[in-house]
Design a protein around this motif. Structure first.
Motif, mmCIF file in Angstrom:
data_model
loop_
_atom_site.group_PDB
_atom_site.id
_atom_site.type_symbol
_atom_site.label_atom_id
_atom_site.label_comp_id
_atom_site.label_asym_id
_atom_site.label_seq_id
_atom_site.Cartn_x
_atom_site.Cartn_y
_atom_site.Cartn_z
ATOM 1 N N ASP A 1 0.682 -1.041 0.288
ATOM 2 C CA ASP A 1 0.096 -0.091 -0.106
ATOM 3 C C ASP A 1 0.823 0.901 0.186
ATOM 4 O O ASP A 1 0.111 2.774 -0.516
ATOM 5 C CB ASP A 1 -0.765 -0.504 1.278
ATOM 6 N N LEU A 2 1.583 1.146 0.771
ATOM 7 C CA LEU A 2 2.651 2.383 0.284
ATOM 8 C C LEU A 2 3.110 2.270 -0.788
ATOM 9 O O LEU A 2 3.337 3.424 -1.447
ATOM 10 C CB LEU A 2 4.128 1.644 1.911
ATOM 11 N N VAL A 3 3.830 1.531 -0.979
ATOM 12 C CA VAL A 3 4.218 0.956 -2.531
ATOM 13 C C VAL A 3 3.144 1.894 -3.523
ATOM 14 O O VAL A 3 3.652 3.166 -4.618
ATOM 15 C CB VAL A 3 4.576 0.442 -2.456
ATOM 16 N N HIS A 4 1.814 1.661 -3.711
ATOM 17 C CA HIS A 4 0.873 2.111 -4.777
ATOM 18 C C HIS A 4 0.947 3.548 -3.878
ATOM 19 O O HIS A 4 0.735 4.430 -5.336
ATOM 20 C CB HIS A 4 -0.297 1.234 -4.383
ATOM 21 N N ASN B 1 1.367 7.234 -6.777
ATOM 22 C CA ASN B 1 0.599 8.262 -7.316
ATOM 23 C C ASN B 1 1.351 9.630 -7.033
ATOM 24 O O ASN B 1 0.990 10.601 -7.679
ATOM 25 C CB ASN B 1 -0.254 7.633 -6.688
ATOM 26 N N THR B 2 1.765 9.654 -5.568
ATOM 27 C CA THR B 2 2.392 10.439 -5.219
ATOM 28 C C THR B 2 3.665 11.594 -6.891
ATOM 29 O O THR B 2 3.045 12.677 -7.043
ATOM 30 C CB THR B 2 3.171 10.611 -4.123
ATOM 31 N N ILE B 3 3.955 10.040 -7.166
ATOM 32 C CA ILE B 3 4.704 10.752 -8.055
ATOM 33 C C ILE B 3 4.427 11.327 -9.308
ATOM 34 O O ILE B 3 4.335 12.186 -10.352
ATOM 35 C CB ILE B 3 5.682 8.914 -8.670
#
Length: 363
Positions: free
Chosen positions: A200-203, A207-209
């Motif tokens: 979830d953190l990687v996802h 999205n932030t990138i």
């Protein structure tokens, strides 16, 4: 002398007026007790509690670790006293890295002289047979937690009613205490949410990138009004704590208020200011002078030029229509500051908080 009699329906009747007498109403305290429902059974789910304990007996290593993570208060989340005893015993065995099964648990309970009080070996067997597999443990945990929070809410509200009736002193202090207790229930709920999976953190990072890429060099946070600072920091971002540190009388408050002024007036975003050192009137006077480009010292000495009045009037109008909220309560504690900030955020949607200054807060 008889002044009343009972009519056929069984109710008292006044002889003089020939009208039924009114029954005495119960006192307000009794009405409050009826409304709070203190005589009712508190919310609980024995089946869900049995499911949690049954899953632990099925898979002690995995299930006990998850339960200890989701139950920060330990066995307090259980309603049944038998289940509290069982969970405490299982937690001790898990912490000691002892083998956990029906036989070892029964022996531990027998050595503690509590085996009969929890229902004996028959109840332990029934617990393990109550669930087909530990696959649904997370659902049982959620039910147990929800019922615990409901009981905690009822307990807190019932105590609040009693304290309100018996309170003598400042009402503000009582309201602050009540607010802290209610917030503690919410914090307990958040505390038990646990660690987010790395997937979830990687996802979220991806999205932030993508969001940064779509802006193509534009500021990703709230602009401070100082271009060089914004270029280095890309603005002020949510969840960040920025500390302005310098020696006394170097302009820390002026810099912070200039940023607050720019965000509130130029970007039209709500800003909350906690001033523990200066009064709100002093801050507004400094901001008006900064906005109107007028020397504050000249105003304090009374030497105001005619050309300064229109600029001061314009600055006053801009500040009056801005989304700037100032709290100059002195001697705030960290809990009080957090409560005030949370309330301010809920009411006005504040995007930036300015605290002047941190060392005046006390815990």
């Amino acid at each position: 002398m008889i002044d009343s009699f009972d009519d056929a329906a069984g109710g008292p009747v006044d002889l003089q007026t020939k009208k039924p007498r009114r029954k005495k109403t119960s006192p307000p305290e009794a009405s409050i007790a009826a409304l709070t429902g203190v005589d009712r059974l508190p919310p609980h789910s024995v089946e869900a509690e049995q499911g949690v304990l049954g899953c632990i007996l099925w898979s002690p290593v995995d299930c006990m670790g998850e339960c200890l993570e989701k139950f920060p208060k330990g066995s307090e989340v259980f309603y049944d006293l038998r289940h509290r005893t069982l969970f405490d015993t299982l937690a001790v065995m898990y912490d000691a890295k002892d083998a956990i099964d029906i036989i070892t648990l029964r022996q531990r309970l027998k050595d503690s002289n509590v085996l009969d009080s929890i229902g004996g070996i028959a109840y332990l067997n029934a617990l393990q047979d109550s669930v087909p597999s530990p696959a649904n443990l997370s659902y049982y945990i959620d039910i147990v937690r929800e019922k615990h929070l409901l009981r905690k809410t009822i307990q807190t509200c019932t105590q609040v009613v009693g304290r309100v009736y018996e309170h003598e002193g400042e009402v503000d202090a009582l309201l602050d205490e009540i607010e802290r207790e209610v917030m503690a229930i919410s914090e307990e709920r958040i505390e038990a949410e646990g660690v987010r999976p790395i997937k979830d953190l990687v996802h979220s990072a991806i999205n932030t990138i993508e969001e940064y890429y779509s802006k193509q060099g534009a500021l990703t946070g709230v602009a401070t009004g100082f271009p060089e600072l914004d270029k280095m920091t890309t603005g002020l971002h949510g969840g960040e704590m920025v500390v302005i540190a310098a020696r006394p009388s170097m302009g820390k408050t002026s810099l912070a208020m200039n940023i607050a002024e720019h965000v509130a007036l130029e970007q039209d975003l709500p800003v909350g200011v906690f001033s523990l050192e200066m009064t709100s009137e002093s801050l507004i006077l400094r901001m008006m002078c900064s906005r109107a480009r007028v020397n504050l010292r000249n105003i304090r000495e009374g030497f105001i030029a005619e050309r300064d009045f229109p600029r001061l009037t314009k600055a006053a109008g801009q500040l009056s229509n801005s989304n700037l909220f100032i709290d100059d309560t002195p001697g705030l504690s960290i809990l009080q500051l957090r409560a005030k900030a949370r309330r301010m955020c809920q009411q006005f949607g504040v995007k930036l908080f300015v605290i002047d200054y941190l060392q005046l807060l006390h815990s």
